[in-house]
Write a protein that holds these residues in place. Structure first.
Motif, short mmCIF file in Angstrom:
data_model
loop_
_atom_site.label_atom_id
_atom_site.label_comp_id
_atom_site.label_asym_id
_atom_site.label_seq_id
_atom_site.Cartn_x
_atom_site.Cartn_y
_atom_site.Cartn_z
N GLU A 174 47.93 29.68 19.75
CA GLU A 174 47.38 30.88 20.40
C GLU A 174 46.02 30.58 21.02
O GLU A 174 45.75 30.95 22.18
N ALA A 175 45.15 29.88 20.26
CA ALA A 175 43.81 29.56 20.78
C ALA A 175 43.88 28.57 21.94
O ALA A 175 43.15 28.71 22.93
N ALA A 176 44.77 27.58 21.83
CA ALA A 176 44.85 26.53 22.86
C ALA A 176 45.41 27.04 24.18
O ALA A 176 45.16 26.46 25.24
N THR A 177 46.19 28.12 24.13
CA THR A 177 46.84 28.62 25.35
C THR A 177 46.26 29.94 25.84
O THR A 177 46.74 30.50 26.83
N ALA A 178 45.24 30.45 25.18
CA ALA A 178 44.68 31.77 25.54
C ALA A 178 44.21 31.80 26.99
O ALA A 178 44.42 32.80 27.70
N HIS A 179 43.58 30.72 27.46
CA HIS A 179 43.08 30.70 28.84
C HIS A 179 44.22 30.72 29.85
O HIS A 179 44.06 31.23 30.97
N LEU A 180 45.37 30.18 29.47
CA LEU A 180 46.52 30.20 30.37
C LEU A 180 47.17 31.58 30.39
O LEU A 180 47.63 32.03 31.44
N TYR A 181 47.20 32.23 29.23
CA TYR A 181 47.79 33.57 29.22
C TYR A 181 46.97 34.54 30.07
O TYR A 181 47.52 35.48 30.66
N GLU A 182 45.66 34.31 30.16
CA GLU A 182 44.83 35.15 31.00
C GLU A 182 45.33 35.15 32.45
O GLU A 182 45.22 36.14 33.17
N LYS A 183 45.90 34.01 32.90
CA LYS A 183 46.39 33.91 34.28
C LYS A 183 47.64 34.75 34.51
O LYS A 183 47.89 35.19 35.63
N VAL A 184 48.43 34.93 33.46
CA VAL A 184 49.76 35.53 33.64
C VAL A 184 49.94 36.83 32.86
O VAL A 184 51.05 37.37 32.82
#
Length: 364
Positions: free
Chosen positions: A43-53
């Protein structure tokens, strides 16, 4: 794990027997399958990517996508691989694991410049073939080799040879949405972005234009060169109708309609703008319309919506069943097991490469 892969349409992650290794597997090896689980670390490692989508992928779906996103991004670095994704790929692929995105022309050009030894093509098979033609020394993988194209399947190299016999001396311009076998019989390739420019660059009065009939009809409205057309169609774009779009405009006269030139003429007649996928994206970002109907494949509207949150997308879109064969589990499987490699007969590849290179090297 096996059940999760099966549900996502990927093969179970069993390592192949040594005697059954493919050339790509022997060259690069087969890696252990990463653990796929939703954890606080993921969750922490991909949080910045989820912000995009986050505006196009519901939060309830992200715990499924995120472990694959993290694993793919780590594995592509380990493999020294580059992921190319067409504009029709789903947002979790397009925004979260792809290194290069774009329409067919952009991907063709960037595939030729790729420095990585491994190219993972997230698109349909003819796109992966194009990458292999332009980078013959590289290993090109497609996560599902069944990802075809109704347009590419509408014509064969034998069909082109018969056309050349019927119209001797008339040059052949072929849309990149075609097989290597067809490209091998072609003088120069084109995309929807540059078709008019390519046709007029030949300095002739007449050309054979293949295989998209509707793209050809659109190009014919932009040039005095006579086009001899083939009745090939994209199964996504041919389903739209002008009457459908008029109904949207009747409901809201302020709505803007933009269409891909693979659409039928009555659809293009209703559009405020017609252009390639790249041009459609640029138009939305530049014009920032309040509401827009993007007449093309569904996922492209999702991808643009993630970058243009103030624009409301009205979506009479159609899904491409071939593009949707590419999924995160299959991309991961491709990187772990080096499947499925795209190979082209050298005799065909040598001839098919030339028309693509002519297109890429054509001066604006």
């Amino acid at each position: 794990m096996e059940a999760q892969f099966a549900a996502a349409g990927a093969r179970a992650p069993f390592p192949p027997v040594a005697s059954e290794l493919t050339p790509a597997q022997r060259r690069f090896g087969v890696l252990p399958m990463p653990t796929i689980a939703w954890t606080p670390e993921v969750e922490a490692a991909t949080a910045h990517l989820y912000e995009k989508v986050k505006d196009v992928i519901p939060s309830v779906e992200w715990p499924f996508f995120a472990p694959y996103v993290k694993a793919i991004n780590e594995l592509k670095a380990q493999r020294g691989a580059v992921i190319l994704a067409h504009n029709y790929q789903t947002p979790e692929i397009f925004h979260c694991v792809a290194d290069v995105v774009g329409d067919s022309l952009q991907l063709a050009r960037l595939a030729a410049k790729a420095k990585e030894d491994i190219i993972v093509q997230c698109g349909v098979h003819f796109m992966a073939e194009t990458s292999k033609l332009l980078s013959p020394e590289k290993t090109v993988l497609i996560p599902d080799s069944r990802a075809g194209c109704s347009l590419a399947a509408s014509i064969t190299g034998a069909d082109v040879r018969l056309l050349k016999q019927k119209y001797p001396g008339v040059p052949v311009v072929t849309y990149v949405n075609s097989s290597a076998d067809v490209k091998a019989e072609t003088d120069i390739c084109c995309t929807s972005s540059n078709a008019v420019h390519v046709v007029e660059s030949l300095g002739v009065d007449r050309v054979i234009f293949l295989p998209d009939e509707y793209l050809g009809k659109y190009v014919q409205t932009q040039t005095k060169v006579q086009l001899i057309l083939w009745k090939g169609h994209c199964e996504v774009h041919e389903r739209f109708t002008g009457a459908e779009l008029r109904a949207y405009r009747d409901a809201d006269p302020t709505i803007r309609i933009i269409a891909h030139p693979e659409c039928p003429p009555d659809v293009i007649a209703e559009a405020d703008f017609t252009g390639s996928t790249a041009h459609m994206i640029d138009w939305v970002k530049t014009k920032q319309p309040r509401r827009v109907v993007m007449v093309t494949e569904c996922s492209m509207a999702d991808n643009v919506a993630a970058e243009a949150p103030k624009v409301e997308f009205v979506r009479p879109c159609n899904l491409c069943p071939h593009m949707k064969r590419i999924t995160l589990p299959k991309i991961l499987d491709s990187l772990v097991n080096m499947r499925e490699e795209v190979l082209i007969d050298p005799a065909i590849a040598e001839k098919a490469r030339l028309p693509i290179e002519r297109m890429i090297n054509l001066k604006n």
